[in-house]
Design a protein around this motif. Sequence first.
Motif, PDB file in Angstrom:
ATOM      1  N   HIS A 387      51.496  75.304  14.955  1.00 14.01           N
ATOM      2  CA  HIS A 387      50.208  76.186  15.084  1.00 14.01           C
ATOM      3  C   HIS A 387      49.016  75.311  15.049  1.00 14.01           C
ATOM      4  N   LEU A 388      48.771  74.173  14.158  1.00 14.78           N
ATOM      5  CA  LEU A 388      47.694  73.470  14.257  1.00 14.78           C
ATOM      6  C   LEU A 388      47.587  72.482  15.411  1.00 14.78           C
ATOM      7  N   PHE A 389      48.782  72.292  16.030  1.00 16.68           N
ATOM      8  CA  PHE A 389      48.836  71.091  17.010  1.00 16.68           C
ATOM      9  C   PHE A 389      49.866  71.568  18.222  1.00 16.68           C
ATOM     10  N   PRO A 390      49.569  72.696  18.743  1.00 18.61           N
ATOM     11  CA  PRO A 390      50.283  73.354  19.589  1.00 18.61           C
ATOM     12  C   PRO A 390      50.928  72.666  20.938  1.00 18.61           C
ATOM     13  N   THR A 391      50.213  71.678  21.241  1.00 22.05           N
ATOM     14  CA  THR A 391      50.663  70.680  22.322  1.00 22.05           C
ATOM     15  C   THR A 391      51.606  69.355  21.855  1.00 22.05           C
ATOM     16  N   MET A 392      51.716  69.300  20.529  1.00 22.83           N
ATOM     17  CA  MET A 392      52.332  68.045  20.108  1.00 22.83           C
ATOM     18  C   MET A 392      53.777  68.281  20.110  1.00 22.83           C
ATOM     19  N   PRO A 393      54.603  67.216  20.587  1.00 22.41           N
ATOM     20  CA  PRO A 393      56.051  67.318  20.627  1.00 22.41           C
ATOM     21  C   PRO A 393      56.558  67.583  19.647  1.00 22.41           C
ATOM     22  N   ARG A 394      57.538  68.411  19.438  1.00 26.33           N
ATOM     23  CA  ARG A 394      58.327  68.984  18.054  1.00 26.33           C
ATOM     24  C   ARG A 394      58.917  67.884  17.278  1.00 26.33           C
ATOM     25  N   HIS A 395      59.000  66.741  17.915  1.00 26.55           N
ATOM     26  CA  HIS A 395      59.945  65.594  17.368  1.00 26.55           C
ATOM     27  C   HIS A 395      59.055  64.901  16.408  1.00 26.55           C
ATOM     28  N   ASN A 396      57.633  65.056  16.627  1.00 22.31           N
ATOM     29  CA  ASN A 396      56.687  64.390  15.663  1.00 22.31           C
ATOM     30  C   ASN A 396      56.061  65.259  14.523  1.00 22.31           C
ATOM     31  N   PHE A 397      56.598  66.681  14.535  1.00 23.18           N
ATOM     32  CA  PHE A 397      55.965  67.290  13.558  1.00 23.18           C
ATOM     33  C   PHE A 397      56.367  66.776  11.923  1.00 23.18           C
ATOM     34  N   HIS A 398      57.439  66.213  11.677  1.00 25.24           N
ATOM     35  CA  HIS A 398      57.839  65.483  10.518  1.00 25.24           C
ATOM     36  C   HIS A 398      56.926  64.528  10.150  1.00 25.24           C
ATOM     37  N   LEU A 399      56.230  63.821  11.174  1.00 20.50           N
ATOM     38  CA  LEU A 399      55.303  62.731  10.634  1.00 20.50           C
ATOM     39  C   LEU A 399      53.906  62.990  10.523  1.00 20.50           C
ATOM     40  N   VAL A 400      53.511  64.395  11.163  1.00 20.49           N
ATOM     41  CA  VAL A 400      52.155  64.539  10.944  1.00 20.49           C
ATOM     42  C   VAL A 400      52.066  65.486   9.771  1.00 20.49           C
ATOM     43  N   ALA A 401      53.339  66.116   9.230  1.00 22.20           N
ATOM     44  CA  ALA A 401      53.410  67.191   8.142  1.00 22.20           C
ATOM     45  C   ALA A 401      52.624  66.637   7.081  1.00 22.20           C
ATOM     46  N   PRO A 402      52.795  65.375   6.409  1.00 15.28           N
ATOM     47  CA  PRO A 402      52.279  64.815   5.106  1.00 15.28           C
ATOM     48  C   PRO A 402      50.692  64.593   5.188  1.00 15.28           C
ATOM     49  N   GLN A 403      50.082  64.314   6.584  1.00 15.43           N
ATOM     50  CA  GLN A 403      48.792  64.208   6.716  1.00 15.43           C
ATOM     51  C   GLN A 403      48.107  65.593   6.587  1.00 15.43           C
ATOM     52  N   VAL A 404      48.798  66.459   7.227  1.00 15.54           N
ATOM     53  CA  VAL A 404      48.353  68.065   7.086  1.00 15.54           C
ATOM     54  C   VAL A 404      48.404  68.447   5.593  1.00 15.54           C
ATOM     55  N   ARG A 405      49.260  68.209   5.063  1.00 15.07           N
ATOM     56  CA  ARG A 405      49.510  68.718   3.438  1.00 15.07           C
ATOM     57  C   ARG A 405      48.245  68.280   2.723  1.00 15.07           C
ATOM     58  N   ALA A 406      48.177  66.705   3.052  1.00 19.22           N
ATOM     59  CA  ALA A 406      47.110  65.941   2.103  1.00 19.22           C
ATOM     60  C   ALA A 406      45.597  66.726   2.447  1.00 19.22           C
ATOM     61  N   LEU A 407      45.416  67.141   3.683  1.00 15.42           N
ATOM     62  CA  LEU A 407      43.890  68.010   4.317  1.00 15.42           C
ATOM     63  C   LEU A 407      44.043  69.116   3.465  1.00 15.42           C
ATOM     64  N   CYS A 408      44.991  69.961   3.398  1.00 12.66           N
ATOM     65  CA  CYS A 408      45.236  71.172   2.640  1.00 12.66           C
ATOM     66  C   CYS A 408      44.769  71.051   1.221  1.00 12.66           C
ATOM     67  N   GLU A 409      45.399  69.929   0.603  1.00  5.44           N
ATOM     68  CA  GLU A 409      45.169  69.661  -0.776  1.00  5.44           C
ATOM     69  C   GLU A 409      43.774  69.380  -0.990  1.00  5.44           C
ATOM     70  N   LYS A 410      43.208  68.742  -0.102  1.00  2.29           N
ATOM     71  CA  LYS A 410      41.740  68.283  -0.174  1.00  2.29           C
ATOM     72  C   LYS A 410      40.720  69.318  -0.361  1.00  2.29           C
ATOM     73  N   HIS A 411      40.906  70.247   0.395  1.00  2.00           N
ATOM     74  CA  HIS A 411      40.357  71.628   0.618  1.00  2.00           C
ATOM     75  C   HIS A 411      40.599  72.697  -0.174  1.00  2.00           C
ATOM     76  N   GLY A 412      41.914  72.800  -0.912  1.00  3.36           N
ATOM     77  CA  GLY A 412      42.380  73.903  -1.507  1.00  3.36           C
ATOM     78  C   GLY A 412      42.981  74.942  -0.974  1.00  3.36           C
ATOM     79  N   ILE A 413      43.703  74.507   0.279  1.00  2.00           N
ATOM     80  CA  ILE A 413      44.126  75.500   1.122  1.00  2.00           C
ATOM     81  C   ILE A 413      45.759  75.529   0.772  1.00  2.00           C
TER      82      ILE A 413
END
Length: 445
Positions: A387-413
Motif C-alpha cells: 500500500h505504501l509502494f503500490p508500483t514496487m515489484p512484490r519480490h522486493n517487499f521483504h527488502l523494504v519492510a525493515p526500512q518501513v518498520r524503522a520509519l514507523c518506530e521513529k514516528h510512533g506509528i
Amino acid sequence: MGGGGQLKKPGEPDCEKGRGVYTWEEVKSHSSRSDQWLVIDRKVYNISQWAKRHPGGFRVISHYAGEDASEPFAAFHPDPKFVQKFLKPLLIGELLPTEPSHDQNKNEDIMQDFHSLREQTKNQGLFDARPLFFCLHLGHILLLEALAWIILWYWGTSWTLTLLCSVILATAQSQAGWLQHDFGHLSVFKKSKWNHIVHKFVIGHLKGASANWWNHRHFQHHAKPNTFMKDPDIYMLDFFVLGDVQPVEYGVKKIKHMPYNHQHLYFHLVAPPLLIPVFYNINIMQTMISRRDWVDLSWSMTFYLRYFWCYVPFYGVFGSMVFYIFIRFLESHWFVWVTQMSHLPMEINHEKQQDWLRMQLKTTCNVEPSFFNDWFSGHLNFQIEHHLFPTMPRHNFHLVAPQVRALCEKHGIQYQVKTLWQGLADVVKCLKRSGDLWLDAYLHK
C-alpha cells in the motif's frame, strides 16, 4: 508568484503566465462533482472536465478533489515525467507562498521522511522488477491448467479426479489473480504500455475478467483504504456493518437490514462463497457492456471460449458450467480470506485526510512472511509495503519492510504483523465486535 516573487491576493492571475495563486480554502471550495481542483507539489490543477478521461477512472482522482494529492500521485505513477504532459493543460496556478505545502491533518515531518524513504528505495533499485520471477509465476499457472486437463483426458472424470482438478484450477485462478494484480499496478515493466497490454491478457484471457473494471475499482481502494463512500471494498450493500463507527451510526438510526449481531456467522454463507461466482461475475459483465468496453469484453470471451472448448467434451455444456461455478466457488474463498485479513480488522471510518504513511498503516497490517504465506497470498501478506509502494515489484517487499518498520518506530506509528491464522481469525472477531456495537446502539441509544 511566477513573476518577481511578489505576494498576490488569492485568485489574482499571474500576469506572466496567466495563472493564479490560491489559498487552501479556495482549493477546498472546488470539491463538488462538477467542479474539482487538486494540488500536486504546490501546483493547483483544475480536473473538472478531465477527470472522466483519467485512465484510472474518474472516482479515484475525484476522491482527492479539494485536497493535496502529491503523495498518491507519486505512489501511483511510476513515470511522473510522462504524466506531466497530461497535467500541463490542467495547471491553473499554485499555492500562495505563505500557504503550507499540505492540507488538513497531515504531518509534515512524516511526509518528508517518507519522501526520503521513497527516494532511497528507488536508488536501491527496489522498483526494478526481475523478469524471471514473473515468467516463472506465469509458467506455474499455465502448468497447473495443463495438468488439470491432462488428468481428465488421461484418467477420466470420476468424482475424485473432478474434485482434484477443481482444486488445481482454483489454485491456477487464484495465482492468476495475484499475477494480474502485479501488471495492473504497473510493477513489472518500466513502460506502462506493456504493463497494460499484459494485464489485459492475464486478467482477460486467463481469468475472464476486465482490466478496466479492476483498475477503476482497485485504485479507489488504494487511494482511500477503508474510507466510507470512497473505498469500494468496504461497500457491503448493507449486508454487514464494519469498524467501530458504522455499527453505532446504524444502531442509533435503527437500521436493521440484516441481523448484524449475527454477521460473524452468516459471513461464511455470503462473502467467501458468493463474491466471485455471483457478485463479481455479474458486476464485471454489466460494467463491460454498459460502458461499451468491447476490448475487455473480447479478451474475457477468449477465456470462456477456451474453457468450454477444453471441458465440454468431458462434462457437456451443463456439466462444464457447474464445474466452472465450483472452481469460482473455491477461488472466492481463497480470495476473500486473503484480501480481508489485512484490512477488515483495521480502522474503518469516514474521511480523515491524513498523510499517506499514517493513512495506510491505520488501515493495513501484515502477515508473517514465509515461502508458503508469500505464495498463498501473492505477497499480499506484505500489505503495508504494497500500500505504501503500490508500483514496487512484490519480490522486493521483504527488502523494504525493515526500512518501513524503522520509519514507523521513529514516528510512533503501529506496524502490525500477525500470523496467518491470527489474521484469518481476526476477520471473524472484528465482524462480531462490530455486530455487538450495532446491537448495543440499536437497543440502548
